[in-house]
Design a protein around this motif. Structure first.
Motif, PDB file in Angstrom:
ATOM      1  N   ASP A 122       0.810  -1.219   0.000  1.00  0.00           N
ATOM      2  CA  ASP A 122       0.000   0.000   0.000  1.00  0.00           C
ATOM      3  C   ASP A 122       0.843   1.270   0.000  1.00  0.00           C
ATOM      4  OD1 ASP A 122      -2.222  -1.570  -0.071  1.00  0.00           O
ATOM      5  OD2 ASP A 122      -2.850  -1.223   2.009  1.00  0.00           O
ATOM      6  N   ALA A 123       2.073   1.171   0.512  1.00  0.00           N
ATOM      7  CA  ALA A 123       2.958   2.345   0.542  1.00  0.00           C
ATOM      8  C   ALA A 123       3.650   2.566  -0.811  1.00  0.00           C
ATOM      9  CB  ALA A 123       3.991   2.201   1.654  1.00  0.00           C
ATOM     10  N   GLY A 124       3.343   1.695  -1.791  1.00  0.00           N
ATOM     11  CA  GLY A 124       3.898   1.904  -3.134  1.00  0.00           C
ATOM     12  C   GLY A 124       5.202   1.164  -3.395  1.00  0.00           C
ATOM     13  N   HIS A 125       5.573   0.276  -2.487  1.00  0.00           N
ATOM     14  CA  HIS A 125       6.793  -0.508  -2.691  1.00  0.00           C
ATOM     15  C   HIS A 125       6.465  -1.793  -3.438  1.00  0.00           C
ATOM     16  CE1 HIS A 125       8.819   2.262  -0.031  1.00  0.00           C
ATOM     17  NE2 HIS A 125       7.892   2.060   0.900  1.00  0.00           N
ATOM     18  N   GLU A 126       7.514  -2.432  -3.941  1.00  0.00           N
ATOM     19  CA  GLU A 126       7.339  -3.704  -4.631  1.00  0.00           C
ATOM     20  C   GLU A 126       7.504  -4.855  -3.632  1.00  0.00           C
ATOM     21  OE1 GLU A 126      10.453  -4.696  -7.434  1.00  0.00           O
ATOM     22  OE2 GLU A 126       9.385  -6.479  -8.148  1.00  0.00           O
ATOM     23  N   VAL A 127       6.557  -5.792  -3.653  1.00  0.00           N
ATOM     24  CA  VAL A 127       6.691  -7.023  -2.864  1.00  0.00           C
ATOM     25  C   VAL A 127       7.201  -8.098  -3.820  1.00  0.00           C
ATOM     26  CG1 VAL A 127       5.496  -8.796  -1.533  1.00  0.00           C
ATOM     27  CG2 VAL A 127       4.833  -6.387  -1.277  1.00  0.00           C
ATOM     28  N   ALA A 128       8.358  -8.672  -3.516  1.00  0.00           N
ATOM     29  CA  ALA A 128       8.945  -9.708  -4.365  1.00  0.00           C
ATOM     30  C   ALA A 128       9.377 -10.886  -3.493  1.00  0.00           C
ATOM     31  CB  ALA A 128      10.115  -9.133  -5.153  1.00  0.00           C
ATOM     32  N   SER A 129       9.811 -11.961  -4.141  1.00  0.00           N
ATOM     33  CA  SER A 129      10.047 -13.221  -3.429  1.00  0.00           C
ATOM     34  C   SER A 129      11.500 -13.417  -3.002  1.00  0.00           C
ATOM     35  CB  SER A 129       9.624 -14.377  -4.343  1.00  0.00           C
ATOM     36  OG  SER A 129       9.976 -15.627  -3.772  1.00  0.00           O
ATOM     37  N   HIS A 130      11.664 -13.923  -1.773  1.00  0.00           N
ATOM     38  CA  HIS A 130      12.993 -14.294  -1.266  1.00  0.00           C
ATOM     39  C   HIS A 130      12.979 -15.779  -0.883  1.00  0.00           C
ATOM     40  CE1 HIS A 130      16.988 -13.447   0.100  1.00  0.00           C
ATOM     41  NE2 HIS A 130      16.743 -13.390   1.392  1.00  0.00           N
ATOM     42  N   GLY A 131      12.007 -16.520  -1.480  1.00  0.00           N
ATOM     43  CA  GLY A 131      11.858 -17.943  -1.143  1.00  0.00           C
ATOM     44  C   GLY A 131      11.081 -18.130   0.150  1.00  0.00           C
ATOM     45  N   TRP A 132      10.741 -19.377   0.461  1.00  0.00           N
ATOM     46  CA  TRP A 132       9.902 -19.617   1.629  1.00  0.00           C
ATOM     47  C   TRP A 132      10.645 -19.454   2.954  1.00  0.00           C
ATOM     48  CZ3 TRP A 132       4.863 -19.585   2.185  1.00  0.00           C
ATOM     49  CH2 TRP A 132       4.372 -19.931   3.451  1.00  0.00           C
ATOM     50  N   ASP A 133      11.715 -20.207   3.151  1.00  0.00           N
ATOM     51  CA  ASP A 133      12.369 -20.161   4.471  1.00  0.00           C
ATOM     52  C   ASP A 133      13.894 -20.097   4.378  1.00  0.00           C
ATOM     53  OD1 ASP A 133      12.826 -22.704   3.603  1.00  0.00           O
ATOM     54  OD2 ASP A 133      12.023 -23.723   5.375  1.00  0.00           O
ATOM     55  N   HIS A 134      14.360 -19.367   3.393  1.00  0.00           N
ATOM     56  CA  HIS A 134      15.787 -19.080   3.256  1.00  0.00           C
ATOM     57  C   HIS A 134      16.650 -20.306   2.980  1.00  0.00           C
ATOM     58  CE1 HIS A 134      19.193 -16.229   3.648  1.00  0.00           C
ATOM     59  NE2 HIS A 134      18.237 -15.346   3.429  1.00  0.00           N
ATOM     60  N   GLN A 135      16.053 -21.279   2.320  1.00  0.00           N
ATOM     61  CA  GLN A 135      16.787 -22.441   1.839  1.00  0.00           C
ATOM     62  C   GLN A 135      17.605 -21.994   0.622  1.00  0.00           C
ATOM     63  OE1 GLN A 135      16.966 -25.957   3.240  1.00  0.00           O
ATOM     64  NE2 GLN A 135      14.766 -25.667   3.332  1.00  0.00           N
TER      65      GLN A 135
END
Ligand SMILES: [Zn+2]
Length: 281
Positions: A73-86
């Motif tokens: 909502d603040a205008g940032h991008e949500v992207a993926s870093h994987g599920w649990d840092h494997q």
């Protein structure tokens, strides 16, 4: 020159350096600080007026969906870093595909926006994982920022290009390696993390000027929410080297970041990826 600013959203106990000291099964019993620290990052970005990319663990999103929504909502991008840092090279192709899918579903559900970017935990796409970029391309990602073209004790793919490239023939997928600088014939990591905190600020400034100037390319920079949290619990039995890297200069990190944000132009990684993609044609 718009540079890519990113935050890897993981908690103090989820970092690669403590992997052998803290078991994944114990994570739920540890005091979470990622939400409050990420809120502090959001406040900092609002104060200086920058937008960024939040490469987020699915594990964190599952427990803090409200945070992910506020980031979006603040205008940032949500992207993926994987599920649990494997790390990617510890997974086979099938496990990687499943990890990507599970994480993206969680992030899209929590944030309400499409996820098109991916960053491998600990920059773990390297010569051991020739299948990883192909799977990202198949899954429809626009870009990955998962390669560190350096020699380092925990990660690195020194032979990889230093700037944006298309890792899969016939696919528009772009890889945006984390920033490095060239000094006396060597390639040095200069994209954030411990280096940014431990070395004098002027090293990072010199490196980014070199990349923007001489190389005429955008910088790709990252940090973590725990890096602005001097009050986090200390992991006593971690290796000394990891402890030095993890705990040094946490108190001055925020001031240092503000200086960096004031001296260069920063934006979301998807925007920088799109510009680099257009340049490559
Ligand atoms: Zn990470």
């Amino acid at each position: 020159m718009l540079n890519a600013l990113s935050v890897d959203i993981e908690d103090w106990f989820q970092v690669g350096a403590f992997e052998k000291t803290i078991a994944r099964d114990d994570w739920d019993g540890l005091a979470p600080r990622v939400a409050r620290n990420s809120e502090a990052v959001l406040e900092l970005f609002a104060r200086v007026g920058v937008k960024a990319t939040f490469f987020t663990l699915g594990w964190v999103a599952e427990r803090n969906p409200g945070l992910i929504r506020r980031i979006a909502d603040a205008g940032h991008e949500v992207a993926s870093h994987g599920w649990d840092h494997q790390r990617v090279f510890t997974m086979g192709p099938d496990a990687f595909r499943a990890d990507l899918l599970r994480t993206r579903e969680m992030l899209e559900q929590a944030g309400g926006q499409k996820v098109t970017g991916y960053r491998a935990p600990s920059f773990s796409i390297d010569k051991r994982t020739p299948w990883a970029h192909e799977i990202l391309a198949e899954a429809g990602y626009a870009y990955s920022s998962s390669v560190a073209p350096v020699v380092h004790d925990h990660y690195g793919w020194p032979e990889a290009p230093r700037f944006a490239f298309r890792p899969v023939k016939g696919s528009p997928l772009l890889e945006l390696p984390v920033t490095t600088a060239r000094l006396a014939g060597r390639t040095l990591a200069a994209g954030g993390g411990g280096f940014f905190r431990l070395l004098p600020y002027r090293f990072s400034r010199w490196a980014i000027r070199q990349v923007n100037g001489e190389a005429d390319r955008p910088a790709v920079f990252y940090f973590h929410p725990w890096e602005i949290d001097p009050g986090q619990p200390r992991v006593a039995d971690a290796p000394l080297r990891s402890k030095i890297r993890h705990y040094s200069r946490l108190g001055s990190m925020e001031t240092r970041l503000e200086r960096l944000f004031g001296e260069f132009a920063w934006g979301r990684t998807d925007a920088v990826a799109a510009a680099e993609s257009a340049r490559l044609g």
